[in-house]
Design a protein around this motif. Structure first.
Motif, short mmCIF file in Angstrom:
data_model
loop_
_atom_site.label_atom_id
_atom_site.label_comp_id
_atom_site.label_asym_id
_atom_site.label_seq_id
_atom_site.Cartn_x
_atom_site.Cartn_y
_atom_site.Cartn_z
N GLN A 129 0.84 -1.21 0.00
CA GLN A 129 0.00 0.00 0.00
C GLN A 129 0.87 1.26 0.00
O GLN A 129 0.62 2.20 -0.75
CB GLN A 129 -0.91 0.00 1.24
CG GLN A 129 -1.73 1.26 1.41
CD GLN A 129 -2.46 1.28 2.75
OE1 GLN A 129 -2.78 0.24 3.31
NE2 GLN A 129 -2.69 2.47 3.27
N TRP A 130 1.90 1.24 0.83
CA TRP A 130 2.80 2.40 0.91
C TRP A 130 3.56 2.59 -0.39
O TRP A 130 3.66 3.72 -0.90
CB TRP A 130 3.79 2.18 2.06
CG TRP A 130 4.94 3.14 2.05
CD1 TRP A 130 4.94 4.44 2.48
CD2 TRP A 130 6.27 2.89 1.55
NE1 TRP A 130 6.19 5.00 2.29
CE2 TRP A 130 7.01 4.08 1.73
CE3 TRP A 130 6.90 1.77 0.99
CZ2 TRP A 130 8.35 4.18 1.36
CZ3 TRP A 130 8.23 1.87 0.62
CH2 TRP A 130 8.93 3.06 0.81
N PRO A 158 4.86 8.74 -4.17
CA PRO A 158 5.22 9.29 -5.49
C PRO A 158 6.72 9.18 -5.77
O PRO A 158 7.43 10.17 -5.88
CB PRO A 158 4.79 10.76 -5.37
CG PRO A 158 4.95 11.08 -3.91
CD PRO A 158 4.57 9.81 -3.19
N HIS A 159 7.21 7.95 -5.88
CA HIS A 159 8.62 7.73 -6.18
C HIS A 159 8.92 8.09 -7.63
O HIS A 159 8.07 7.97 -8.51
CB HIS A 159 8.98 6.25 -5.98
CG HIS A 159 9.10 5.84 -4.55
ND1 HIS A 159 8.46 4.72 -4.04
CD2 HIS A 159 9.78 6.38 -3.51
CE1 HIS A 159 8.76 4.60 -2.75
NE2 HIS A 159 9.55 5.59 -2.41
N ARG A 160 10.17 8.50 -7.87
CA ARG A 160 10.64 8.61 -9.25
C ARG A 160 10.72 7.20 -9.83
O ARG A 160 10.85 6.23 -9.08
CB ARG A 160 12.01 9.28 -9.28
CG ARG A 160 12.01 10.72 -8.79
CD ARG A 160 13.42 11.28 -8.82
NE ARG A 160 13.48 12.62 -8.25
CZ ARG A 160 13.26 13.74 -8.94
NH1 ARG A 160 12.98 13.64 -10.23
NH2 ARG A 160 13.31 14.92 -8.37
N PRO A 161 10.65 7.05 -11.16
CA PRO A 161 10.64 5.71 -11.77
C PRO A 161 11.79 4.81 -11.29
O PRO A 161 11.56 3.65 -10.92
CB PRO A 161 10.76 6.01 -13.27
CG PRO A 161 10.12 7.34 -13.42
CD PRO A 161 10.49 8.11 -12.18
N THR A 162 13.02 5.34 -11.28
CA THR A 162 14.16 4.51 -10.88
C THR A 162 14.07 4.15 -9.39
O THR A 162 14.40 3.03 -9.00
CB THR A 162 15.48 5.23 -11.16
OG1 THR A 162 15.44 6.55 -10.56
CG2 THR A 162 15.72 5.37 -12.65
N ALA A 165 11.30 3.91 -7.68
CA ALA A 165 10.18 2.97 -7.52
C ALA A 165 10.62 1.55 -7.81
O ALA A 165 10.23 0.60 -7.10
CB ALA A 165 9.04 3.37 -8.46
N VAL A 166 11.46 1.38 -8.82
CA VAL A 166 11.96 0.04 -9.16
C VAL A 166 12.80 -0.52 -8.02
O VAL A 166 12.66 -1.68 -7.63
CB VAL A 166 12.78 0.09 -10.47
CG1 VAL A 166 13.49 -1.25 -10.71
CG2 VAL A 166 11.88 0.42 -11.65
N LYS A 167 13.68 0.33 -7.47
CA LYS A 167 14.54 -0.12 -6.36
C LYS A 167 13.72 -0.44 -5.12
O LYS A 167 13.99 -1.43 -4.43
CB LYS A 167 15.58 0.96 -6.06
CG LYS A 167 16.63 1.13 -7.13
CD LYS A 167 17.63 2.21 -6.76
CE LYS A 167 18.68 2.38 -7.84
NZ LYS A 167 19.65 3.46 -7.52
N ALA A 168 12.72 0.39 -4.81
CA ALA A 168 11.89 0.16 -3.62
C ALA A 168 11.15 -1.17 -3.74
O ALA A 168 11.09 -1.95 -2.77
CB ALA A 168 10.90 1.31 -3.44
N GLU A 169 10.60 -1.44 -4.91
CA GLU A 169 9.89 -2.71 -5.12
C GLU A 169 10.82 -3.89 -4.94
O GLU A 169 10.48 -4.90 -4.33
CB GLU A 169 9.27 -2.71 -6.53
CG GLU A 169 8.33 -3.87 -6.80
CD GLU A 169 9.03 -5.15 -7.24
OE1 GLU A 169 8.48 -6.24 -7.04
OE2 GLU A 169 10.17 -5.04 -7.79
N GLN A 170 12.04 -3.76 -5.45
CA GLN A 170 13.02 -4.84 -5.34
C GLN A 170 13.46 -5.04 -3.89
O GLN A 170 13.57 -6.18 -3.42
CB GLN A 170 14.22 -4.54 -6.22
CG GLN A 170 15.26 -5.65 -6.23
CD GLN A 170 16.45 -5.30 -7.10
OE1 GLN A 170 16.85 -4.14 -7.19
NE2 GLN A 170 17.03 -6.29 -7.76
#
Length: 371
Positions: free
Chosen positions: A66-67, A72-76, A78-83
Protein backbone atom coordinates in the motif's frame (compact mmCIF):
# COMPACT_ATOMS: atom_id res chain seq x y z
CA UNK A 1 -15.15 6.59 28.97
CA UNK A 2 -12.86 4.18 30.78
CA UNK A 3 -13.25 1.89 33.78
CA UNK A 4 -11.65 -0.98 35.65
CA UNK A 5 -13.63 -3.94 36.96
CA UNK A 6 -12.64 -7.09 38.86
CA UNK A 7 -13.58 -10.31 37.09
CA UNK A 8 -14.90 -13.46 38.80
CA UNK A 9 -11.56 -15.15 38.19
CA UNK A 10 -9.80 -12.44 40.23
CA UNK A 11 -8.23 -10.61 37.28
CA UNK A 12 -8.84 -6.95 36.48
CA UNK A 13 -10.38 -5.82 33.21
CA UNK A 14 -9.57 -2.33 31.97
CA UNK A 15 -11.59 -0.97 29.07
CA UNK A 16 -12.15 2.25 27.17
CA UNK A 17 -13.75 3.53 23.97
CA UNK A 18 -11.77 5.28 21.28
CA UNK A 19 -12.89 8.32 19.28
CA UNK A 20 -14.73 6.07 16.83
CA UNK A 21 -16.74 4.47 19.64
CA UNK A 22 -14.94 1.13 19.49
CA UNK A 23 -14.39 -0.59 22.82
CA UNK A 24 -10.96 -1.91 23.73
CA UNK A 25 -10.17 -4.06 26.75
CA UNK A 26 -7.24 -5.81 28.38
CA UNK A 27 -6.96 -8.04 31.43
CA UNK A 28 -4.32 -7.73 34.17
CA UNK A 29 -3.40 -9.64 37.30
CA UNK A 30 -3.02 -6.40 39.28
CA UNK A 31 -5.29 -3.39 39.41
CA UNK A 32 -2.31 -1.02 39.39
CA UNK A 33 -1.20 -2.43 36.03
CA UNK A 34 -4.70 -1.97 34.61
CA UNK A 35 -4.74 1.65 35.80
CA UNK A 36 -1.29 2.31 34.36
CA UNK A 37 -2.43 1.00 30.98
CA UNK A 38 -5.50 3.23 30.99
CA UNK A 39 -3.38 6.21 31.98
CA UNK A 40 -1.03 5.60 29.07
CA UNK A 41 -3.97 5.34 26.67
CA UNK A 42 -5.54 8.54 28.01
CA UNK A 43 -2.22 10.40 27.69
CA UNK A 44 -1.75 9.24 24.09
CA UNK A 45 -5.27 10.36 23.22
CA UNK A 46 -4.73 13.79 24.76
CA UNK A 47 -1.39 14.33 22.98
CA UNK A 48 -2.61 13.03 19.61
CA UNK A 49 -0.34 9.98 19.69
CA UNK A 50 -3.05 7.38 20.13
CA UNK A 51 -2.72 4.22 18.04
CA UNK A 52 -5.57 1.77 17.64
CA UNK A 53 -4.25 -1.60 18.90
CA UNK A 54 -6.07 -3.35 16.05
CA UNK A 55 -4.33 -1.29 13.37
CA UNK A 56 -0.99 -3.02 13.94
CA UNK A 57 -2.47 -6.37 12.97
CA UNK A 58 -1.97 -5.62 9.27
CA UNK A 59 1.03 -7.49 7.88
CA UNK A 60 4.16 -5.72 6.78
CA UNK A 61 3.64 -7.04 3.25
CA UNK A 62 0.10 -5.63 3.02
CA UNK A 63 1.10 -2.25 4.40
CA UNK A 64 4.36 -2.19 2.40
CA UNK A 65 2.53 -2.68 -0.90
CA UNK A 66 0.00 0.00 0.00
CA UNK A 67 2.80 2.40 0.91
CA UNK A 68 4.89 1.59 -2.18
CA UNK A 69 2.05 2.14 -4.61
CA UNK A 70 0.89 5.37 -2.97
CA UNK A 71 4.37 6.90 -2.61
CA UNK A 72 5.22 9.29 -5.49
CA UNK A 73 8.62 7.73 -6.18
CA UNK A 74 10.64 8.61 -9.25
CA UNK A 75 10.64 5.71 -11.77
CA UNK A 76 14.16 4.51 -10.88
CA UNK A 77 13.48 4.84 -7.14
CA UNK A 78 10.18 2.97 -7.52
CA UNK A 79 11.96 0.04 -9.16
CA UNK A 80 14.54 -0.12 -6.36
CA UNK A 81 11.89 0.16 -3.62
CA UNK A 82 9.89 -2.71 -5.12
CA UNK A 83 13.02 -4.84 -5.34
CA UNK A 84 14.13 -4.06 -1.79
CA UNK A 85 10.74 -5.09 -0.43
CA UNK A 86 10.10 -8.15 -2.60
CA UNK A 87 13.59 -9.66 -2.57
CA UNK A 88 14.87 -8.76 0.89
CA UNK A 89 12.20 -7.56 3.33
CA UNK A 90 9.10 -9.66 2.60
CA UNK A 91 10.89 -13.03 2.93
CA UNK A 92 12.13 -11.93 6.38
CA UNK A 93 9.01 -10.45 7.99
CA UNK A 94 6.45 -9.80 5.25
CA UNK A 95 3.79 -11.99 6.88
CA UNK A 96 4.32 -10.62 10.40
CA UNK A 97 1.84 -8.09 11.83
CA UNK A 98 3.43 -4.65 11.98
CA UNK A 99 2.90 -4.34 15.72
CA UNK A 100 4.82 -7.57 16.37
CA UNK A 101 7.98 -6.65 14.49
CA UNK A 102 10.68 -5.68 16.97
CA UNK A 103 13.92 -3.81 16.65
CA UNK A 104 15.76 -7.10 17.16
CA UNK A 105 13.95 -8.56 14.13
CA UNK A 106 15.13 -5.70 11.93
CA UNK A 107 18.65 -5.87 13.39
CA UNK A 108 18.88 -9.61 12.66
CA UNK A 109 17.69 -8.94 9.12
CA UNK A 110 20.33 -6.24 8.55
CA UNK A 111 23.07 -8.42 10.03
CA UNK A 112 21.97 -11.33 7.85
CA UNK A 113 22.26 -9.26 4.67
CA UNK A 114 25.75 -8.17 5.67
CA UNK A 115 26.86 -11.74 6.43
CA UNK A 116 25.49 -12.94 3.09
CA UNK A 117 28.12 -10.80 1.36
CA UNK A 118 25.97 -7.83 0.41
CA UNK A 119 27.93 -4.60 0.06
CA UNK A 120 27.54 -2.24 3.06
CA UNK A 121 26.22 0.54 0.82
CA UNK A 122 23.55 -1.80 -0.59
CA UNK A 123 22.58 -2.90 2.91
CA UNK A 124 22.09 0.74 3.86
CA UNK A 125 19.99 1.64 0.81
CA UNK A 126 17.81 -1.44 1.32
CA UNK A 127 17.38 -0.59 4.99
CA UNK A 128 16.47 3.01 4.12
CA UNK A 129 13.55 1.80 2.02
CA UNK A 130 12.19 -0.36 4.82
CA UNK A 131 12.76 2.43 7.35
CA UNK A 132 10.71 4.78 5.17
CA UNK A 133 7.83 2.29 5.13
CA UNK A 134 7.86 1.94 8.93
CA UNK A 135 8.09 5.72 9.33
CA UNK A 136 4.95 6.05 7.21
CA UNK A 137 3.22 3.45 9.38
CA UNK A 138 4.00 5.55 12.46
CA UNK A 139 2.67 8.68 10.77
CA UNK A 140 -0.48 6.77 9.77
CA UNK A 141 -0.94 5.75 13.43
CA UNK A 142 -0.72 2.09 12.51
CA UNK A 143 2.10 1.52 15.00
CA UNK A 144 3.33 3.66 17.86
CA UNK A 145 7.05 3.52 17.09
CA UNK A 146 9.33 2.31 14.31
CA UNK A 147 11.37 -0.88 14.95
CA UNK A 148 14.11 0.66 12.82
CA UNK A 149 15.13 3.07 15.57
CA UNK A 150 18.50 2.16 17.06
CA UNK A 151 19.40 -0.42 14.43
CA UNK A 152 23.16 -0.62 13.80
CA UNK A 153 24.27 -0.48 10.17
CA UNK A 154 27.56 -1.58 8.59
CA UNK A 155 30.13 1.12 7.95
CA UNK A 156 30.58 2.09 4.32
CA UNK A 157 34.27 2.53 3.44
CA UNK A 158 34.81 5.89 1.78
CA UNK A 159 36.16 5.52 -1.73
CA UNK A 160 38.17 8.36 -3.14
CA UNK A 161 36.82 9.77 -6.36
CA UNK A 162 39.27 9.39 -9.26
CA UNK A 163 38.38 11.96 -11.95
CA UNK A 164 39.12 11.41 -15.63
CA UNK A 165 41.96 13.52 -16.97
CA UNK A 166 41.41 16.05 -19.75
CA UNK A 167 43.27 13.77 -22.18
CA UNK A 168 41.01 10.87 -21.24
CA UNK A 169 37.91 13.02 -21.78
CA UNK A 170 39.19 14.02 -25.23
CA UNK A 171 39.89 10.39 -26.10
CA UNK A 172 36.38 9.41 -25.04
CA UNK A 173 34.83 12.21 -27.09
CA UNK A 174 36.82 11.23 -30.19
CA UNK A 175 35.67 7.63 -29.84
CA UNK A 176 31.97 8.51 -29.62
CA UNK A 177 29.64 8.73 -32.65
CA UNK A 178 29.43 12.24 -34.10
CA UNK A 179 26.03 12.93 -32.52
CA UNK A 180 27.42 12.34 -29.01
CA UNK A 181 30.92 13.84 -29.12
CA UNK A 182 29.77 17.25 -27.82
CA UNK A 183 27.82 15.45 -25.07
CA UNK A 184 31.10 14.26 -23.52
CA UNK A 185 32.64 17.74 -23.66
CA UNK A 186 29.47 19.25 -22.20
CA UNK A 187 29.46 16.73 -19.31
CA UNK A 188 33.08 17.45 -18.39
CA UNK A 189 32.68 21.20 -18.93
CA UNK A 190 29.53 21.75 -16.84
CA UNK A 191 29.35 18.88 -14.32
CA UNK A 192 25.75 18.05 -15.15
CA UNK A 193 24.39 14.67 -14.11
CA UNK A 194 23.70 12.26 -17.03
CA UNK A 195 19.92 12.70 -16.68
CA UNK A 196 20.36 16.48 -16.70
CA UNK A 197 22.45 16.25 -19.88
CA UNK A 198 19.76 14.17 -21.57
CA UNK A 199 17.05 16.60 -20.44
CA UNK A 200 18.64 19.70 -21.99
CA UNK A 201 16.65 21.34 -24.75
CA UNK A 202 18.04 23.96 -27.10
CA UNK A 203 16.04 26.66 -25.30
CA UNK A 204 17.98 25.97 -22.10
CA UNK A 205 21.25 27.18 -23.66
CA UNK A 206 21.92 30.93 -23.86
CA UNK A 207 24.84 31.35 -26.24
CA UNK A 208 24.97 35.14 -25.77
CA UNK A 209 25.24 34.99 -21.98
CA UNK A 210 27.29 31.78 -22.26
CA UNK A 211 25.28 29.85 -19.71
CA UNK A 212 22.71 27.08 -19.52
CA UNK A 213 19.73 26.44 -17.24
CA UNK A 214 19.10 23.09 -15.58
CA UNK A 215 15.32 22.82 -15.32
CA UNK A 216 14.59 19.15 -15.95
CA UNK A 217 16.08 15.73 -16.43
CA UNK A 218 15.27 12.62 -18.45
CA UNK A 219 15.02 9.24 -16.74
CA UNK A 220 14.68 5.88 -18.40
CA UNK A 221 11.57 3.81 -17.68
CA UNK A 222 10.80 0.12 -18.06
CA UNK A 223 10.85 -1.17 -21.60
CA UNK A 224 13.40 1.34 -22.82
CA UNK A 225 11.12 4.37 -22.59
CA UNK A 226 11.95 7.77 -21.18
CA UNK A 227 10.31 10.24 -18.82
CA UNK A 228 10.92 13.97 -18.44
CA UNK A 229 10.82 15.00 -14.78
CA UNK A 230 12.11 17.71 -12.43
CA UNK A 231 15.78 17.70 -11.38
CA UNK A 232 16.93 15.56 -8.47
CA UNK A 233 16.57 18.26 -5.80
CA UNK A 234 15.56 21.90 -5.51
CA UNK A 235 19.24 22.87 -5.52
CA UNK A 236 19.71 20.97 -8.79
CA UNK A 237 17.75 23.70 -10.60
CA UNK A 238 20.60 26.05 -11.40
CA UNK A 239 22.36 28.22 -13.96
CA UNK A 240 25.79 26.97 -15.06
CA UNK A 241 28.35 29.14 -16.89
CA UNK A 242 29.58 27.78 -20.22
CA UNK A 243 33.32 27.85 -20.94
CA UNK A 244 34.44 28.51 -24.51
CA UNK A 245 35.37 24.89 -25.15
CA UNK A 246 31.77 23.86 -24.44
CA UNK A 247 30.27 26.71 -26.47
CA UNK A 248 32.37 25.74 -29.50
CA UNK A 249 31.42 22.08 -29.13
CA UNK A 250 27.69 22.90 -28.93
CA UNK A 251 27.80 25.27 -31.90
CA UNK A 252 29.47 22.56 -33.98
CA UNK A 253 26.95 20.00 -32.78
CA UNK A 254 23.94 22.13 -33.76
CA UNK A 255 25.42 22.80 -37.18
CA UNK A 256 25.72 19.07 -37.75
CA UNK A 257 22.41 18.20 -36.06
CA UNK A 258 20.02 21.17 -36.37
CA UNK A 259 17.27 21.38 -33.75
CA UNK A 260 14.48 23.77 -32.78
CA UNK A 261 14.18 25.57 -29.41
CA UNK A 262 11.98 22.85 -27.89
CA UNK A 263 13.97 19.94 -29.29
CA UNK A 264 16.36 18.00 -27.11
CA UNK A 265 19.95 19.08 -27.58
CA UNK A 266 21.04 15.45 -27.90
CA UNK A 267 18.66 12.91 -29.38
CA UNK A 268 18.41 9.19 -29.80
CA UNK A 269 18.99 8.07 -33.43
CA UNK A 270 15.33 7.02 -33.52
CA UNK A 271 14.25 10.45 -32.28
CA UNK A 272 13.31 11.83 -28.89
CA UNK A 273 15.59 12.11 -25.85
CA UNK A 274 18.62 9.92 -25.29
CA UNK A 275 17.87 6.46 -23.91
CA UNK A 276 20.58 5.79 -21.34
CA UNK A 277 21.04 2.04 -21.87
CA UNK A 278 21.10 2.40 -25.65
CA UNK A 279 23.71 5.16 -25.38
CA UNK A 280 25.89 3.11 -23.03
CA UNK A 281 25.72 -0.08 -25.12
CA UNK A 282 26.00 1.49 -28.54
CA UNK A 283 28.32 4.44 -27.95
CA UNK A 284 29.89 4.86 -24.51
CA UNK A 285 31.34 1.38 -23.95
CA UNK A 286 32.85 1.12 -27.47
CA UNK A 287 34.37 4.61 -27.01
CA UNK A 288 35.75 3.65 -23.61
CA UNK A 289 37.40 0.56 -25.05
CA UNK A 290 38.86 2.44 -28.01
CA UNK A 291 40.30 5.00 -25.57
CA UNK A 292 41.91 2.18 -23.58
CA UNK A 293 40.13 3.19 -20.37
CA UNK A 294 39.05 0.91 -17.51
CA UNK A 295 35.40 0.66 -16.56
CA UNK A 296 34.17 4.24 -16.23
CA UNK A 297 30.71 5.77 -16.23
CA UNK A 298 29.32 9.03 -17.55
CA UNK A 299 29.03 10.25 -13.97
CA UNK A 300 32.82 10.49 -13.85
CA UNK A 301 32.67 13.42 -16.25
CA UNK A 302 31.02 15.25 -13.36
CA UNK A 303 33.99 14.38 -11.14
CA UNK A 304 36.34 15.77 -13.77
CA UNK A 305 34.46 19.07 -13.75
CA UNK A 306 34.60 19.27 -9.94
CA UNK A 307 38.32 18.45 -9.85
CA UNK A 308 39.11 21.17 -12.40
CA UNK A 309 37.20 23.78 -10.39
CA UNK A 310 38.99 22.76 -7.20
CA UNK A 311 42.39 22.82 -8.91
CA UNK A 312 41.61 26.35 -10.14
CA UNK A 313 41.01 27.50 -6.55
CA UNK A 314 37.21 27.72 -6.53
CA UNK A 315 35.67 27.63 -3.04
CA UNK A 316 33.66 24.73 -1.69
CA UNK A 317 30.54 26.89 -1.87
CA UNK A 318 30.98 27.63 -5.57
CA UNK A 319 31.76 24.01 -6.44
CA UNK A 320 28.66 22.92 -4.51
CA UNK A 321 26.44 25.41 -6.33
CA UNK A 322 27.80 24.46 -9.76
CA UNK A 323 27.19 20.77 -9.10
CA UNK A 324 23.71 21.35 -7.69
CA UNK A 325 24.53 19.70 -4.36
CA UNK A 326 22.13 20.11 -1.46
CA UNK A 327 24.85 21.72 0.66
CA UNK A 328 28.61 22.24 0.83
CA UNK A 329 28.97 19.37 3.32
CA UNK A 330 27.96 16.95 0.58
CA UNK A 331 30.61 18.40 -1.71
CA UNK A 332 33.31 18.04 0.94
CA UNK A 333 32.22 14.49 1.68
CA UNK A 334 32.87 13.51 -1.94
CA UNK A 335 35.78 15.74 -2.95
CA UNK A 336 37.63 16.68 0.25
CA UNK A 337 40.73 14.72 -0.82
CA UNK A 338 41.02 16.86 -3.97
CA UNK A 339 41.32 20.18 -2.14
CA UNK A 340 44.98 21.27 -1.74
CA UNK A 341 46.59 20.78 1.63
CA UNK A 342 46.67 24.01 3.64
CA UNK A 343 49.43 23.25 6.15
CA UNK A 344 51.58 26.11 4.88
CA UNK A 345 48.68 28.55 5.04
CA UNK A 346 47.97 27.42 8.62
CA UNK A 347 51.54 28.06 9.68
CA UNK A 348 51.60 31.51 8.07
CA UNK A 349 48.33 32.46 9.77
CA UNK A 350 49.67 31.64 13.24
CA UNK A 351 53.13 33.09 12.61
CA UNK A 352 51.56 36.27 11.27
CA UNK A 353 49.68 36.78 14.53
CA UNK A 354 52.64 36.04 16.83
CA UNK A 355 55.52 37.34 14.76
CA UNK A 356 55.51 41.03 15.88
CA UNK A 357 55.65 40.09 19.56
CA UNK A 358 58.25 37.41 18.93
CA UNK A 359 60.49 39.88 17.07
CA UNK A 360 60.03 42.50 19.80
CA UNK A 361 60.94 39.96 22.51
CA UNK A 362 64.01 38.84 20.56
CA UNK A 363 65.21 42.44 20.12
CA UNK A 364 64.77 43.03 23.85
CA UNK A 365 66.93 40.01 24.67
CA UNK A 366 69.67 41.17 22.31
CA UNK A 367 69.64 44.68 23.88
CA UNK A 368 69.97 43.25 27.40
CA UNK A 369 72.88 41.04 26.31
CA UNK A 370 74.68 44.00 24.80
CA UNK A 371 74.51 45.77 28.13
Amino acid sequence: MANIAKRPNGRWRARYRDDAGKEHARHFDRKIDAQRWLDEVSASQLTGQYVDPRAGRVTFRAYGEQWRQAKPHRPTTAVKAEQHLRVHAYPAFGDMPLARIRRSDVQSWVTGMEKSGMQPSTVRTTFNTIRAAFRAAVEDRVIAASPCQGVSLPDVPRRKVVPLTVDQVRALAEGMPDRYQALVILGAGTGLRPGELFGLQVRHVDFFKRQLRVEQQVQQTKGGGTRVCPPKTKESERVVPLPDVVVHALVGHLKAFPAGPDDFLFQDPAGGPVVATRLMDGAWRPARKSAGLPKVTMHQLRHTYASLLIAAGESVKVVSERLGHTNAAMTLNVYSHLFPDSEGKTRRAIDGAFEPKIIKAADSVRTDDAR
